[in-house]
Design a protein around this motif. Sequence first.
Motif, mmCIF file in Angstrom:
data_model
loop_
_atom_site.group_PDB
_atom_site.id
_atom_site.type_symbol
_atom_site.label_atom_id
_atom_site.label_comp_id
_atom_site.label_asym_id
_atom_site.label_seq_id
_atom_site.Cartn_x
_atom_site.Cartn_y
_atom_site.Cartn_z
ATOM 1 N N MET A 218 21.202 -32.250 -7.392
ATOM 2 C CA MET A 218 20.061 -32.807 -6.678
ATOM 3 C C MET A 218 19.491 -34.035 -7.381
ATOM 4 N N THR A 219 19.654 -34.129 -8.692
ATOM 5 C CA THR A 219 19.177 -35.301 -9.433
ATOM 6 C C THR A 219 20.108 -36.489 -9.262
ATOM 7 N N MET A 220 21.424 -36.239 -9.269
ATOM 8 C CA MET A 220 22.392 -37.321 -9.243
ATOM 9 C C MET A 220 22.684 -37.831 -7.840
ATOM 10 N N THR A 221 22.507 -37.007 -6.810
ATOM 11 C CA THR A 221 22.843 -37.431 -5.449
ATOM 12 C C THR A 221 22.061 -38.667 -5.017
ATOM 13 N N ALA B 274 19.635 -38.811 -17.967
ATOM 14 C CA ALA B 274 18.356 -38.270 -17.506
ATOM 15 C C ALA B 274 18.511 -36.838 -17.026
ATOM 16 N N ALA B 275 19.570 -36.559 -16.245
ATOM 17 C CA ALA B 275 19.808 -35.197 -15.780
ATOM 18 C C ALA B 275 20.091 -34.261 -16.949
ATOM 19 N N ALA B 276 20.844 -34.736 -17.942
ATOM 20 C CA ALA B 276 21.150 -33.899 -19.101
ATOM 21 C C ALA B 276 19.895 -33.558 -19.886
ATOM 22 N N LEU C 144 14.412 -44.489 -14.408
ATOM 23 C CA LEU C 144 15.679 -44.264 -13.730
ATOM 24 C C LEU C 144 15.761 -45.045 -12.424
ATOM 25 N N VAL C 145 14.720 -44.921 -11.588
ATOM 26 C CA VAL C 145 14.757 -45.585 -10.291
ATOM 27 C C VAL C 145 14.740 -47.095 -10.460
ATOM 28 N N GLY C 146 13.966 -47.579 -11.446
ATOM 29 C CA GLY C 146 13.910 -49.014 -11.676
ATOM 30 C C GLY C 146 15.253 -49.589 -12.075
ATOM 31 N N ARG C 147 16.010 -48.880 -12.912
ATOM 32 C CA ARG C 147 17.318 -49.354 -13.335
ATOM 33 C C ARG C 147 18.284 -49.415 -12.153
ATOM 34 N N VAL C 148 18.216 -48.396 -11.293
ATOM 35 C CA VAL C 148 19.107 -48.389 -10.137
ATOM 36 C C VAL C 148 18.768 -49.534 -9.199
#
Length: 307
Positions: free
Chosen positions: A181-184, A223-225, A297-301
């Motif tokens: 759910m985090t990586m999708t 981040a998920a790890a 995370l969202v900013g990098r993407v």
Amino acid sequence: MTTTIADPTTPDSTSTGTPPKRKGKLPPGQRPLVMQPSSWFVWFGIAVFFIFLLGILIGVVVDSFGTQWFDSWLPEEITLGWYNNAWNRFGLANVLIVTLIVAAVVVAVSVVIGVPAAYLLARRSFPFKAVVSALFLLPIMIPPITYGIPLATVMYNLGLGRSLVAVILVNLVPSVPFVIMTMTPFIEQINPSLESAARMCGATTKTIFTRILGPLLIPGILAAAVLVLVRTVGMFELTYLVSGPQSDTLVVAIYRAMTSSGGGEARQLVSSMAVLYTTMMMIILIIALRFVNPTQLVGRVSEMRED
């Protein structure tokens, strides 16, 4: 009867197009010097929360070093004996090793299984895709005890009860869906044209994953790890149901220390174990956040997509 004629040379708010200033209203971009009562109430609540939290933490830390503490602000004597007693009495060396092994294995297996599954959910369309996504959400949304008891029954029927393998397996049940759910959404934000261009140039699926998607997925995987690591170390319900004397993690060992001898153990012993647990969690978070900041995370993407 006298009629007043306005002077066209005199500046007026109507002629210049500037609206008249109202009392109590500030121009855009300016803030009042005095906060509103609601703001004071919010900040007061936040301050009270942190004061109580800090007071509890300080009380536990001081209690773990004190010998006698009755009617004074501080203990009469300071000692490290409670840590030594807890270390030897409850076998904390083995407990810490088990905790680190369980956390490392759960994180590694969750990433290996969860990242490819998240890629399929993000890039492929198949029947009942929404149902599959909802099934992955169930272990995250519902309380762990609801599916922990059936899982524990299965583990004991298979002869795995009170073993390290059982502790790892039950912790994988909520951790793998959490990674998925985090990586999708992270994978969905990566432009699919990068993969299409690579395939047109003759790149294989392995090359695409290792050379193109791999570097882009590293922030999301880290981040998920980090989140799975913290979740696993703090997981009590599932671990308690299937663990034993040689497979207890630190959080379960603290509970057993509190309830052993009918709750007659010295309070300082439990406080010293709680301090060790908190210190361990802080060290893990500091080391993990040294390499990744989940809030970015969202900013990098977004930056990757713009590039």
